[in-house]
Scaffold this motif. Structure first.
Motif, PDB file in Angstrom:
ATOM      1  N   GLY A   1       0.796  -1.203   0.000  1.00 40.81           N
ATOM      2  CA  GLY A   1       0.000   0.000   0.000  1.00 40.81           C
ATOM      3  C   GLY A   1       0.837   1.265   0.000  1.00 40.81           C
ATOM      4  O   GLY A   1       0.345   2.339  -0.297  1.00 40.81           O
ATOM      5  N   ASN A   2       2.110   1.175   0.336  1.00 38.71           N
ATOM      6  CA  ASN A   2       2.956   2.354   0.387  1.00 38.71           C
ATOM      7  C   ASN A   2       3.447   2.678  -1.016  1.00 38.71           C
ATOM      8  O   ASN A   2       4.396   2.107  -1.511  1.00 38.71           O
ATOM      9  CB  ASN A   2       4.145   2.118   1.321  1.00 38.71           C
ATOM     10  CG  ASN A   2       5.028   3.338   1.461  1.00 38.71           C
ATOM     11  OD1 ASN A   2       4.718   4.386   0.906  1.00 38.71           O
ATOM     12  ND2 ASN A   2       6.108   3.204   2.191  1.00 38.71           N
ATOM     13  N   LYS A   3       2.794   3.610  -1.656  1.00 37.53           N
ATOM     14  CA  LYS A   3       3.132   3.982  -3.034  1.00 37.53           C
ATOM     15  C   LYS A   3       3.984   5.241  -3.024  1.00 37.53           C
ATOM     16  O   LYS A   3       3.545   6.315  -3.394  1.00 37.53           O
ATOM     17  CB  LYS A   3       1.859   4.200  -3.861  1.00 37.53           C
ATOM     18  CG  LYS A   3       0.945   2.999  -3.920  1.00 37.53           C
ATOM     19  CD  LYS A   3       1.574   1.885  -4.710  1.00 37.53           C
ATOM     20  CE  LYS A   3       0.604   0.724  -4.822  1.00 37.53           C
ATOM     21  NZ  LYS A   3       1.180  -0.454  -5.353  1.00 37.53           N
ATOM     22  N   THR A   4       5.202   5.117  -2.558  1.00 35.55           N
ATOM     23  CA  THR A   4       6.120   6.244  -2.498  1.00 35.55           C
ATOM     24  C   THR A   4       6.319   6.792  -3.908  1.00 35.55           C
ATOM     25  O   THR A   4       6.689   6.060  -4.814  1.00 35.55           O
ATOM     26  CB  THR A   4       7.481   5.799  -1.922  1.00 35.55           C
ATOM     27  OG1 THR A   4       7.274   5.214  -0.655  1.00 35.55           O
ATOM     28  CG2 THR A   4       8.429   6.969  -1.794  1.00 35.55           C
ATOM     29  N   ALA A   5       6.056   8.072  -4.078  1.00 39.02           N
ATOM     30  CA  ALA A   5       6.224   8.694  -5.389  1.00 39.02           C
ATOM     31  C   ALA A   5       7.706   8.946  -5.643  1.00 39.02           C
ATOM     32  O   ALA A   5       8.367   9.609  -4.852  1.00 39.02           O
ATOM     33  CB  ALA A   5       5.441   9.992  -5.455  1.00 39.02           C
ATOM     34  N   ILE A   6       8.191   8.398  -6.715  1.00 42.09           N
ATOM     35  CA  ILE A   6       9.589   8.576  -7.111  1.00 42.09           C
ATOM     36  C   ILE A   6       9.604   9.500  -8.314  1.00 42.09           C
ATOM     37  O   ILE A   6       8.854   9.289  -9.269  1.00 42.09           O
ATOM     38  CB  ILE A   6      10.244   7.220  -7.463  1.00 42.09           C
ATOM     39  CG1 ILE A   6      10.250   6.284  -6.266  1.00 42.09           C
ATOM     40  CG2 ILE A   6      11.637   7.408  -8.028  1.00 42.09           C
ATOM     41  CD1 ILE A   6      11.099   6.725  -5.099  1.00 42.09           C
ATOM     42  N   SER A   7      10.461  10.500  -8.292  1.00 39.69           N
ATOM     43  CA  SER A   7      10.528  11.411  -9.432  1.00 39.69           C
ATOM     44  C   SER A   7      11.119  10.690 -10.639  1.00 39.69           C
ATOM     45  O   SER A   7      11.911   9.752 -10.503  1.00 39.69           O
ATOM     46  CB  SER A   7      11.336  12.657  -9.081  1.00 39.69           C
ATOM     47  OG  SER A   7      12.667  12.322  -8.796  1.00 39.69           O
ATOM     48  N   GLN A   8      10.702  11.134 -11.799  1.00 36.64           N
ATOM     49  CA  GLN A   8      11.180  10.576 -13.061  1.00 36.64           C
ATOM     50  C   GLN A   8      12.128  11.586 -13.689  1.00 36.64           C
ATOM     51  O   GLN A   8      11.910  12.797 -13.602  1.00 36.64           O
ATOM     52  CB  GLN A   8      10.008  10.320 -14.007  1.00 36.64           C
ATOM     53  CG  GLN A   8       8.954   9.368 -13.451  1.00 36.64           C
ATOM     54  CD  GLN A   8       9.467   7.952 -13.349  1.00 36.64           C
ATOM     55  OE1 GLN A   8      10.003   7.398 -14.310  1.00 36.64           O
ATOM     56  NE2 GLN A   8       9.298   7.351 -12.186  1.00 36.64           N
TER      57      GLN A   8
ATOM     58  N   ASN B   1      14.087   7.918 -11.098  1.00 39.97           N
ATOM     59  CA  ASN B   1      14.032   6.775 -12.001  1.00 39.97           C
ATOM     60  C   ASN B   1      14.181   7.315 -13.424  1.00 39.97           C
ATOM     61  O   ASN B   1      13.501   8.275 -13.795  1.00 39.97           O
ATOM     62  CB  ASN B   1      12.688   6.061 -11.836  1.00 39.97           C
ATOM     63  CG  ASN B   1      12.569   4.826 -12.688  1.00 39.97           C
ATOM     64  OD1 ASN B   1      13.557   4.170 -12.995  1.00 39.97           O
ATOM     65  ND2 ASN B   1      11.356   4.494 -13.072  1.00 39.97           N
ATOM     66  N   VAL B   2      15.065   6.716 -14.225  1.00 42.32           N
ATOM     67  CA  VAL B   2      15.235   7.162 -15.607  1.00 42.32           C
ATOM     68  C   VAL B   2      14.047   6.644 -16.417  1.00 42.32           C
ATOM     69  O   VAL B   2      13.874   5.441 -16.592  1.00 42.32           O
ATOM     70  CB  VAL B   2      16.572   6.683 -16.203  1.00 42.32           C
ATOM     71  CG1 VAL B   2      16.685   7.126 -17.663  1.00 42.32           C
ATOM     72  CG2 VAL B   2      17.744   7.230 -15.392  1.00 42.32           C
ATOM     73  N   ARG B   3      13.227   7.576 -16.873  1.00 44.13           N
ATOM     74  CA  ARG B   3      12.002   7.267 -17.605  1.00 44.13           C
ATOM     75  C   ARG B   3      12.314   6.514 -18.901  1.00 44.13           C
ATOM     76  O   ARG B   3      13.120   6.965 -19.702  1.00 44.13           O
ATOM     77  CB  ARG B   3      11.255   8.559 -17.942  1.00 44.13           C
ATOM     78  CG  ARG B   3       9.916   8.361 -18.589  1.00 44.13           C
ATOM     79  CD  ARG B   3       9.218   9.661 -18.958  1.00 44.13           C
ATOM     80  NE  ARG B   3       9.087  10.573 -17.838  1.00 44.13           N
ATOM     81  CZ  ARG B   3       9.706  11.748 -17.732  1.00 44.13           C
ATOM     82  NH1 ARG B   3      10.526  12.157 -18.673  1.00 44.13           N
ATOM     83  NH2 ARG B   3       9.518  12.517 -16.689  1.00 44.13           N
TER      84      ARG B   3
END
Length: 127
Positions: free
Chosen positions: A12-19, A107-109
């Motif tokens: 449930g922990n959907k940590t937002a990672i920048s792209q 994260n590299v998109r």
């Protein structure tokens, strides 16, 4: 739910990672403003090469967090980006690093598929 399930995308922990787009990642690596970590497998590195300036540590390596911490000279606030083939494994690696206390993780998109499509520099993998 256990850590293994979370690493595979559950939980449930959907940590937002920048792209970060590949061109920006490449530019920042060249300027030594970003540490880039390729989390694909060794056979993938051998077949397709590695982004120039990237460090290679597979997602399955139990020392992943400690190794990245060492690359960052034990400063978890330094910017780090992770890359894989398409962006899925690197997304999991980024969440793992963020959960371990790294504060500037991207994260590299599109992963290496996008990197090579943009004709960004790749070097041959060497152990």
């Amino acid at each position: 739910m256990g850590l293994f399930d979370w690493l595979l995308g559950g939980g449930g922990n959907k940590t937002a990672i920048s792209q970060i787009d590949p061109a920006t990642a490449n530019d920042r690596v060249r300027k030594k403003d970003l540490i880039l970590v390729d989390v694909r497998t060794e056979s993938e590195w051998q077949q397709g090469g590695v982004p120039k300036g990237a460090h290679t540590i597979t997602l399955g390596d139990p020392r992943l967090v400690d190794t990245v911490y060492g690359l960052m000279k034990e400063d978890a606030s330094k910017p780090v980006a992770v890359i894989c083939r398409s962006g899925m494994r690197s997304g999991r690696a980024a969440k793992l690093l963020a959960a371990a206390g790294f504060t500037d993780v991207s994260n590299v998109r599109g992963g290496m598929m996008a990197w090579t499509s943009a004709n960004l520099p790749v070097k041959q993998y060497r152990r």
